[in-house]
Every structure is written in C-alpha cells, then in structure tokens.
Scaffold this motif. Structure first.
Motif, short mmCIF file in Angstrom:
data_model
loop_
_atom_site.label_atom_id
_atom_site.label_comp_id
_atom_site.label_asym_id
_atom_site.label_seq_id
_atom_site.Cartn_x
_atom_site.Cartn_y
_atom_site.Cartn_z
N LEU A 113 -23.11 -59.71 30.40
CA LEU A 113 -22.29 -59.83 29.19
C LEU A 113 -20.88 -60.33 29.49
O LEU A 113 -20.28 -61.01 28.65
CB LEU A 113 -22.24 -58.49 28.45
CG LEU A 113 -23.52 -58.08 27.75
CD1 LEU A 113 -23.40 -56.66 27.21
CD2 LEU A 113 -23.88 -59.05 26.63
N PHE A 139 -18.02 -62.39 23.86
CA PHE A 139 -18.31 -60.97 24.07
C PHE A 139 -17.00 -60.20 24.06
O PHE A 139 -16.03 -60.58 24.72
CB PHE A 139 -19.03 -60.77 25.41
CG PHE A 139 -19.17 -59.33 25.81
CD1 PHE A 139 -20.02 -58.49 25.11
CD2 PHE A 139 -18.46 -58.82 26.88
CE1 PHE A 139 -20.15 -57.16 25.46
CE2 PHE A 139 -18.59 -57.49 27.24
CZ PHE A 139 -19.44 -56.66 26.53
N THR A 177 -23.04 -53.75 21.06
CA THR A 177 -22.25 -54.79 21.70
C THR A 177 -21.43 -55.48 20.62
O THR A 177 -21.84 -55.56 19.45
CB THR A 177 -23.15 -55.81 22.42
OG1 THR A 177 -24.18 -56.26 21.55
CG2 THR A 177 -23.77 -55.19 23.67
N PHE A 193 -19.19 -58.90 19.41
CA PHE A 193 -18.98 -60.33 19.60
C PHE A 193 -18.03 -60.83 18.52
O PHE A 193 -17.93 -60.26 17.44
CB PHE A 193 -20.31 -61.08 19.47
CG PHE A 193 -21.29 -60.77 20.57
CD1 PHE A 193 -21.33 -61.53 21.71
CD2 PHE A 193 -22.16 -59.70 20.46
CE1 PHE A 193 -22.23 -61.25 22.73
CE2 PHE A 193 -23.07 -59.40 21.46
CZ PHE A 193 -23.10 -60.18 22.60
N ASP A 214 -21.54 -66.81 18.40
CA ASP A 214 -21.53 -66.30 19.78
C ASP A 214 -22.78 -65.47 20.06
O ASP A 214 -23.33 -65.53 21.16
CB ASP A 214 -20.27 -65.46 20.03
CG ASP A 214 -19.01 -66.30 20.01
OD1 ASP A 214 -19.04 -67.45 20.49
OD2 ASP A 214 -17.99 -65.81 19.50
N PHE A 270 -25.92 -66.13 22.83
CA PHE A 270 -26.43 -65.09 23.72
C PHE A 270 -27.92 -64.84 23.51
O PHE A 270 -28.70 -64.81 24.46
CB PHE A 270 -25.64 -63.79 23.50
CG PHE A 270 -26.31 -62.55 24.00
CD1 PHE A 270 -26.46 -62.33 25.36
CD2 PHE A 270 -26.80 -61.60 23.12
CE1 PHE A 270 -27.08 -61.18 25.83
CE2 PHE A 270 -27.43 -60.46 23.58
CZ PHE A 270 -27.57 -60.24 24.94
#
Length: 114
Positions: free
Chosen positions: A30, A36, A56, A58, A63, A67
């Motif tokens: 990551l 991130f 997570t 972002f 983005d 990923f």
C-alpha cells in the motif's frame, strides 16, 4: 477521502498470521499505491473465530481503481491472506469520509482543566 472497508475471518490459531501479513506485506504494498492515505485493521474476537475489518483510505475512487482494477468493489485478497483466512467478503464497500477528527496529542483526561 474514500474509506474502503472489507472483512475477513480466521481461526484464533491463525489470527496472528493474518495480522503479521497485514502489517508487513499489505503495508509494504500500500505504501507504493498512489493516493493511499492510511489504513486500520480492526480485530474482533468471537469465540474460536476472529473477524478482521480492514479500512484503507484513498484520496479518490480513481486511486482505488488503480489499486483494485476496474471492478473496484471486488476484494483484493493476496494468496498469503487466503492461506491465513477461512473466509472473506468477496466485495468491499466504499464510504466518503464525512468527518475526519485528528487524534489528540495527549489523552483527553490530561487536556481537561484541573
């Protein structure tokens, strides 16, 4: 900012293996993903099973697509995670972060007037 939430379950015996995988492999990967902004791994012990919730952060959905791919709601579960987990969500949820409160520098009880 967008929060990406996902859950995975494992046995209590394998829970530390998954945590280690998250702290090392997932964290390393990551760090190189554009956009991130950070992550949290929550752990909930439930008898002989442990549920992990990964959150997570972002900067944008674009983005996240970079990923996770075009189907950005598909879970990204590495082979090492699959070995440690007994089951997991195949789909993730995304949430716009409406409020982001910073952590206090000192515990709240120390900030209150005496």
């Amino acid at each position: 900012m967008i929060a990406r939430m996902w859950r995975g379950w494992t046995s209590t015996a394998a829970a530390d293996d998954y945590r280690h995988h998250y702290e090392t492999d997932v964290a390393e990967h990551l760090q190189h993903v554009p956009g991130f902004c950070g992550a949290r791994l929550l752990r909930h012990n439930a008898g002989d099973e442990v549920m992990f919730t990964s959150i997570t952060y972002f900067t944008s959905v674009d983005d996240i697509r970079a990923f996770a791919g075009e189907d950005h709601e598909r879970a990204v579960v590495a082979e090492a995670a699959r070995r440690a987990l007994t089951r997991w969500d195949e789909r993730v949820s995304h949430h716009e972060v409406a409020v982001d409160l910073p952590w206090p520098v000192a515990p709240i009880d120390r900030l209150a007037p005496s």
